[in-house]
Structure formats: structure tokens, C-alpha cells
Motif scaffolding. Structure first.
Motif, short mmCIF file in Angstrom:
data_model
loop_
_atom_site.label_atom_id
_atom_site.label_comp_id
_atom_site.label_asym_id
_atom_site.label_seq_id
_atom_site.Cartn_x
_atom_site.Cartn_y
_atom_site.Cartn_z
N SER A 495 -6.82 0.38 18.61
CA SER A 495 -7.30 -0.37 17.48
C SER A 495 -8.45 0.31 16.75
N ASP A 496 -9.11 1.26 17.42
CA ASP A 496 -10.25 1.92 16.80
C ASP A 496 -9.79 2.95 15.78
N VAL A 497 -10.29 2.87 14.56
CA VAL A 497 -9.88 3.78 13.50
C VAL A 497 -11.08 4.63 13.10
N PRO A 498 -11.13 5.91 13.48
CA PRO A 498 -12.26 6.76 13.12
C PRO A 498 -12.33 6.97 11.61
N TYR A 499 -13.52 7.25 11.11
CA TYR A 499 -13.73 7.34 9.68
C TYR A 499 -13.03 8.53 9.04
N HIS A 500 -12.60 9.54 9.83
CA HIS A 500 -12.18 10.79 9.24
C HIS A 500 -10.70 10.86 8.88
N TRP A 501 -10.02 9.72 8.83
CA TRP A 501 -8.67 9.72 8.30
C TRP A 501 -8.34 8.36 7.71
N GLN A 502 -7.32 8.34 6.83
CA GLN A 502 -7.02 7.12 6.09
C GLN A 502 -5.52 7.04 5.82
N LEU A 503 -4.95 5.90 6.09
CA LEU A 503 -3.55 5.61 5.80
C LEU A 503 -3.49 4.77 4.53
N LEU A 504 -2.66 5.20 3.56
CA LEU A 504 -2.62 4.56 2.25
C LEU A 504 -1.31 3.79 2.06
N GLN A 505 -1.28 2.98 1.01
CA GLN A 505 -0.10 2.17 0.70
C GLN A 505 1.05 3.06 0.22
N ASN A 506 2.23 2.75 0.72
CA ASN A 506 3.40 3.50 0.28
C ASN A 506 3.72 3.22 -1.19
N TYR A 507 4.46 4.15 -1.81
CA TYR A 507 4.90 3.97 -3.19
C TYR A 507 6.24 4.68 -3.38
N PRO A 508 7.16 4.13 -4.21
CA PRO A 508 7.03 2.80 -4.82
C PRO A 508 7.21 1.70 -3.78
N ASN A 509 6.80 0.53 -4.12
CA ASN A 509 6.93 -0.62 -3.23
C ASN A 509 7.04 -1.89 -4.09
N PRO A 510 8.20 -2.55 -4.16
CA PRO A 510 9.44 -2.33 -3.40
C PRO A 510 10.09 -0.99 -3.75
N PHE A 511 11.04 -0.56 -2.91
CA PHE A 511 11.71 0.71 -3.14
C PHE A 511 13.16 0.62 -2.74
N ASN A 512 13.94 1.56 -3.27
CA ASN A 512 15.35 1.67 -2.92
C ASN A 512 15.89 2.99 -3.48
N PRO A 513 16.29 3.95 -2.61
CA PRO A 513 16.32 3.84 -1.15
C PRO A 513 15.15 4.55 -0.45
N ALA A 514 14.29 5.25 -1.24
CA ALA A 514 13.27 6.08 -0.59
C ALA A 514 11.87 5.70 -1.07
N THR A 515 10.89 5.96 -0.20
CA THR A 515 9.50 5.71 -0.54
C THR A 515 8.62 6.80 0.08
N ILE A 516 7.44 6.99 -0.47
CA ILE A 516 6.50 7.99 0.01
C ILE A 516 5.32 7.30 0.67
N ILE A 517 4.95 7.76 1.87
CA ILE A 517 3.83 7.21 2.62
C ILE A 517 2.72 8.26 2.62
N PRO A 518 1.60 8.00 1.91
CA PRO A 518 0.52 8.98 1.85
C PRO A 518 -0.57 8.70 2.90
N PHE A 519 -1.25 9.74 3.33
CA PHE A 519 -2.41 9.58 4.21
C PHE A 519 -3.35 10.76 4.00
N LYS A 520 -4.59 10.60 4.42
CA LYS A 520 -5.62 11.60 4.24
C LYS A 520 -6.23 11.98 5.58
N LEU A 521 -6.55 13.25 5.73
CA LEU A 521 -7.26 13.75 6.91
C LEU A 521 -8.45 14.57 6.45
N SER A 522 -9.63 14.28 6.98
CA SER A 522 -10.79 15.11 6.65
C SER A 522 -10.99 16.22 7.67
#
Length: 589
Positions: A495-522
Motif C-alpha cells: 500500500s505504500d507509494v513512494p514519491y518517486h513514481w506516479q501512475l496516471l489515468q488511462n486514455y482514451p476512457n471509455p475506449f474501444n478496443p485499445a487504451t494507453i496507460i501512462p506512468f512516470k518514474l523519477s
């Protein structure tokens, strides 16, 4: 054997190999693998020359592809590859020289020149060389640059080609003669080594990689003898041999991996239990046990091995690959296919090689022949190489002591100075630190910083002759980076989420048939991205592997899944600490 005798023997041989004639090659381009006719000849084929074989008299080192180069060699192909070759030539001549091999005919160079001019391509740094060849696959038969470790003088190494193509076999010797460079060939026992460029990657510091094809094609040599030959001719003190893949019929490692620098491996990845998934993952697990030239684990970055447009993987499709790319100084040319994964592949290169110019080209016309951009190009070293060895600084929690940097720099004409340029704010310029010379190792410090600081830096070497070379080559455009961190996560805490990475909202949402899931790493970390249904059942692994710091994204094509709500999960392992974040719900149409 003198040059005249070689030419006479070459004429006799080519008369008996119909498949090796130029006109036949242009009508029926030779694939990267053996043709049926060549399979009948492969065990009786004798190279068109047999000079005495001697290794270099002094230690040498083979040049890595990611080092500074003078340029590349390509062999022009008529018809289906005109467009791709013109694009490669155009991009490469912006950052280096391009030697274009054409058949000895005045009309050929004129026709190619007219073709390039018609496409609006200027002649900035192109030279046509009239040399007969059998095929376009100059990666496999082309010249290998090596440097004398005492004088940095350049020479050419030529391995025996594993195809009965006598004109191709002659190319390295003819180029060495044209360029007035020493030539070393593995053509006679006890040094008779069959080896191809697509199955050979070196780090410039004594480590090389190859599949066990090198063992299978040299049954006349004991395995330790193979290692010895590569040590004598290329300065390889460690040859990492990997198992061949089941569905890659040529067994060349450039179809699924690439050495981006001496610390970083880019390796293809298939979906779980698809095609060569198991074999490649076994290779990855093996490579994780091997230290790089600085004694640290390799940074392993994963890139998808794409399916065909119809969704098929080998053996039911071509062996599509994004790793069959070319690095020429600060430009990287990447094969593309018009697939949805193309943009993801380009982004992976941008994240891994910031500051480099990343260009993609359509390789659909060439990939059925079992190769792409890397296979039809061969880099050639620079005459005054600046050898720079530096293990990049890793993340730290030290806020009290300055950060020590060590750089080994060498050039035959002499090093004038070595400096480090650093900053903690991307809106301001770099500060300069001059490194002190300690017997060829240059030492300096970046001032210590508080927790939460990211430090960007690059090394710059000036030679007595007036040249300046950066490491990484992109210099200020793509510096190394490390962070000053206060790791507070507890190993295994979900449950612990360190500050040095971030999970972002997928886009597009809703989607059909594919979507992109972005995230960041420092900071660099081992990453997993998985898909789950609403009752917590794991459905799909989208990504698993080492990722560098920066912005990332992964594509989920859910065409085979019913409409509904799903969850995605990002799991990050860095410095032994594991933390997990559950993504927001995905709502499909």
C-alpha cells in the motif's frame, strides 16, 4: 595471395554461382538466410581468398556501435528497397559519412544520384564506391572497426561470412585497401572463424554478445578456441553466449536485442507464452546475473515484439522487430510497420536515449527477408577515437557529501581537459566542474544536494588536437541523471507509494478496443503493469522489465475482452523496495 590472384579466383567462383550474379540479385534479391541453391553449396564453399591469417601484434578493442563513428556503409538495392535506403542515406549523412556500394558501372551511380535528387535529398556527405556485391546484408559481411589500445590506430577485422557469397566476402578487404587500413582476417586454421555482424554486439570495453550460432557454425573449433580468436582479433575478454531462439531462423541477436550503451540492453518482449517468449525471458534472466563492464547489473529495458497487422506472431507471421535499429552518432533509425505499437516503440527509445534524434522508417518491404535497418547498414569508426569510460552515478540518499565522479579518458594525440557539466534546474544552464588528472583517470565532485533533488550531468573531453566529445554523445541534450532520495517504503508493503513514481489515468476512457496507460518514474526501476477484472483475477501482463527514469506508457489492446470495467496495476521495485499502486477503473464501450 596478391590482389590480382584474388580477382582471378573471384571471377572463376562467381561464374559457378548463378545466384551471386548482380543481375540475378536485382531480379531476385537474396534474403538474409540461405537460398535453396546456397544450402547445397554451404558445406563445400571456399572463400575467394586465402591470405595468411595473423591476429594484430598488439592488443586491440572492437568499437561499439554507440561510440562516435565516421559514418556507415550501405549497399544500394534496386527496386523494393530504394525508398528505405534513400531515407537511411538522407538521415545518416546529417551526422556522418555514407559510403554507398554500387556495381562498377558509370550508369549505376548516375541513376542512384538521380533517384536521390528526385526525392529532394541533397549530397552532403555521400560517397559512391564501385564494388561488386551479392546482397544488401552488409551488417553480416561488412568491416569491423578495431583500435590498437596503445596507439588508438584503426584497423579492419574481417570474419568468414556464413553464406556462399564470394563478392560479399571480399568487401571488407576491398574497403580496407581503399581506406589504407590494416586488415586482419579469420580465414585459415587455426584462426578460421565463421561469424556474422548481426550476431555480434560489443560494448567497446571487452564484452561481446552472440547467440550460440557462433558455436554451431564453427564445429571445427573448440569453444575455448572461439573465445581466444575473438580475444586476439577484437579484444573480447568475455563473450556472452545466449541460446538461439526457436522461431528466429537466422539466430542473429539483432532481431531481438540491442546494446544502447555499455550499461544498457534493449531486449524485445513477446506476450506471455507466445512465440519466442520463453526463450527470450530465459535469456533476460541469464543476463541479469552478468555484471556489466563496471561490475554492476545491466540496465535492461524491454520493448514489444509486435504481431502482424492481423495479430499473428512468429511462426505465423514475419519476425517483426523494433530492436533492429541503427545508432549513428546522435541519431537512431528505428524500423516501423504501421502498427499501433510503433509509437510506443519510438517512445521507449526516446526515454532510453534522451537527446538523441529518434527516426522511424517503414520496413514492411524488407522484413519478410529476415532483416531491417540494422541488417543493411554497417558503421565505420573515426580515425581519432576518444575513448571515455564512465560508470554513471546512481541514485543516492547522501545529503552531506559531494558526489564523486571518475572518468577514464584517452586519445592518442593527448587529452587537454575533462569536465563535468551539471545542474539541478532544467530552466538554467549547466555549471562546470573541471576534473583533476590522476594518471589518466579524471576525478571531480558535484556538490551535495538536499533530498528530492534530481541532478543532470554530462562529461566533456577536449583533445589536444581541438576536438570535443561528450559522454553521452548527446551531451547537454541528453545528460545522465540521478536523484537524492529518502526511501521510506517498506519492502513488500503493497500500500505504500513512494514519491518517486506516479501512475496516471488511462486514455482514451471509455475506449474501444485499445487504451494507453501512462506512468512516470523519477528513477530507474523494475516495473510491472498488469490488468485485472473487478473480482481481482489477473488477466494480462502488459509490461515487465527494467525501465529508465522518465515518462512511459503501455498500450492495452482489449479487442478479445468483453466490454466492462477493469483495473490496471503498476508495481515498482527500486533499490530492493517494492510498492504497488492500483489504477483507476477502465470503462470500455
Amino acid at each position: 595471395m596478391n590482389h590480382s590472384a584474388r580477382l582471378i579466383l573471384l571471377t572463376l567462383l562467381t561464374a559457378s554461382f548463378a545466384v551471386c550474379q548482380w543481375d540475378e540479385v536485382e531480379k531476385n534479391p537474396l534474403p538474409r538466410n540461405l537460398t535453396p541453391e546456397e544450402r547445397l553449396l554451404q558445406f563445400t564453399y571456399v572463400p575467394p581468398f586465402s591470405p595468411a591469417t595473423f591476429p594484430p601484434s598488439r592488443p586491440v578493442r572492437a568499437m561499439a556501435e554507440f561510440e562516435e563513428v565516421e559514418g556507415i556503409v550501405v549497399r544500394w538495392a534496386y527496386g523494393t528497397q530504394d525508398l528505405l535506403l534513400s531515407q537511411i542515406v538522407d538521415a545518416a549523412q546529417e551526422v556522418g559519412k555514407v559510403w554507398v556500394l554500387v556495381r562498377p558501372s558509370t550508369s549505376d551511380s548516375i541513376n542512384i544520384r538521380n533517384y536521390l535528387t528526385g526525392r529532394g535529398i541533397p549530397f552532403i556527405n555521400i560517397e559512391f564506391l564501385s564494388i561488386n556485391t551479392n546482397s544488401i546484408w552488409c551488417r553480416d559481411y561488412g568491416p569491423w572497426t578495431v583500435y590498437d589500445t596503445q596507439t588508438d590506430s584503426m584497423a579492419i577485422v574481417d570474419f568468414r561470412y556464413n553464406r556462399p557469397r564470394p563478392q560479399d566476402d571480399l568487401v571488407p578487404s576491398l574497403l580496407a585497401s581503399r581506406w589504407n587500413l590494416p586488415l586482419y582476417q579469420t580465414t585459415q586454421m587455426p584462426d578460421s572463424l565463421v561469424h556474422t555482424g548481426g550476431n555480434f554486439m560489443v560494448d567497446g570495453f571487452g564484452t561481446a554478445f552472440a547467440s550460440r550460432l557462433i558455436v554451431n557454425e564453427n564445429t571445427h573449433l573448440a569453444e575455448p578456441r572461439i573465445d581466444t580468436i575473438l580475444s586476439q582479433y577484437c579484444g573480447v575478454n568475455r563473450l556472452v553466449k545466449m541460446n538461439t531462439l526457436l522461431y528466429d531462423e537466422i539466430h542473429h541477436i539483432d532481431m531481438h536485442m540491442k546494446l544502447l550503451d555499455e550499461e544498457t540492453l534493449l531486449i524485445g518482449q513477446y506476450p506471455v507464452n507466445v512465440s519466442d517468449y520463453a526463450a527470450i525471458e530465459n535469456t533476460v534472466n541469464y543476463l541479469r546475473t552478468i555484471p556489466n563492464c563496471y561490475g554492476r547489473p545491466y540496465r535492461i529495458i524491454r520493448i514489444p515484439m509486435p504481431p502482424s497487422a492481423s495479430g499473428f506472431y512468429p511462426p505465423n507471421s514475419n519476425y517483426y522487430t523494433y530492436t533492429n535499429s541503427l545508432i549513428i552518432n546522435t541519431t537512431v533509425l528505428v524500423p516501423l510497420y504501421g502498427f499501433s505499437m510503433d509509437q510506443q516503440a519510438l517512445q521507449i527509445y526516446r526515454d532510453a536515449m534522451p537527446g538523441y534524434t529518434i527516426i522511424g522508417y517503414d520496413c514492411n518491404a524488407i522484413i519478410p527477408q529476415l532483416g531491417a535497418i540494422h541488417c543493411i547498414t554497417k558503421e565505420v569508426g573515426i580515425r581519432e577515437p576518444v575513448m571515455v569510460s564512465h560508470a554513471r552515478h546512481g541514485n543516492t540518499s547522501d545529503t552531506l557529501h559531494d558526489y564523486r565522479l571518475e572518468v577514464l579518458a584517452r586519445v592518442h594525440g593527448g587529452v587537454d581537459s575533462v569536465s563535468v557539466f551539471w545542474r539541478v534546474d532544467t530552466t538554467v544552464g549547466f555549471s562546470k566542474v573541471s576534473l583533476a588528472d590522476s594518471n589518466g583517470t579524471y576525478i571531480g565532485w558535484i556538490p551535495h544536494q538536499p533530498v528530492g533533488t534530481t541532478i543532470w550531468y554530462y562529461v566533456e573531453t577536449k583533445t589536444v588536437s581541438g576536438r570535443t566529445v561528450a559522454k553521452p554523445l548527446a551531451g547537454s541534450g541528453g545528460p545522465y541523471r540521478f536523484s537524492v532520495e529518502n526511501i521510506t517504503s517498506v519492502p513488500g508493503n503493497m500500500s505504500d507509494v513512494p514519491y518517486h513514481w506516479q501512475l496516471l489515468q488511462n486514455y482514451p476512457n471509455p475506449f474501444n478496443p485499445a487504451t494507453i496507460i501512462p506512468f512516470k518514474l523519477s528513477s530507474s526501476a523494475f516495473v510491472e503493469v498488469k490488468i485485472f477484472n473487478t473480482i481481482g483475477q489477473e488477466l494480462k501482463t502488459l509490461l515487465t522489465g527494467f525501465q529508465v527514469a522518465g515518462d512511459h506508457s503501455v498500450l492495452w489492446n482489449a479487442a478479445t475482452y468483453p466490454s466492462g470495467m477493469y483495473f490496471y496495476r503498476l508495481r515498482v521495485t527500486a533499490d530492493g523496495n517494492v510498492s504497488t499502486k492500483i489504477g483507476k477503473a477502465l470503462l470500455m464501450k
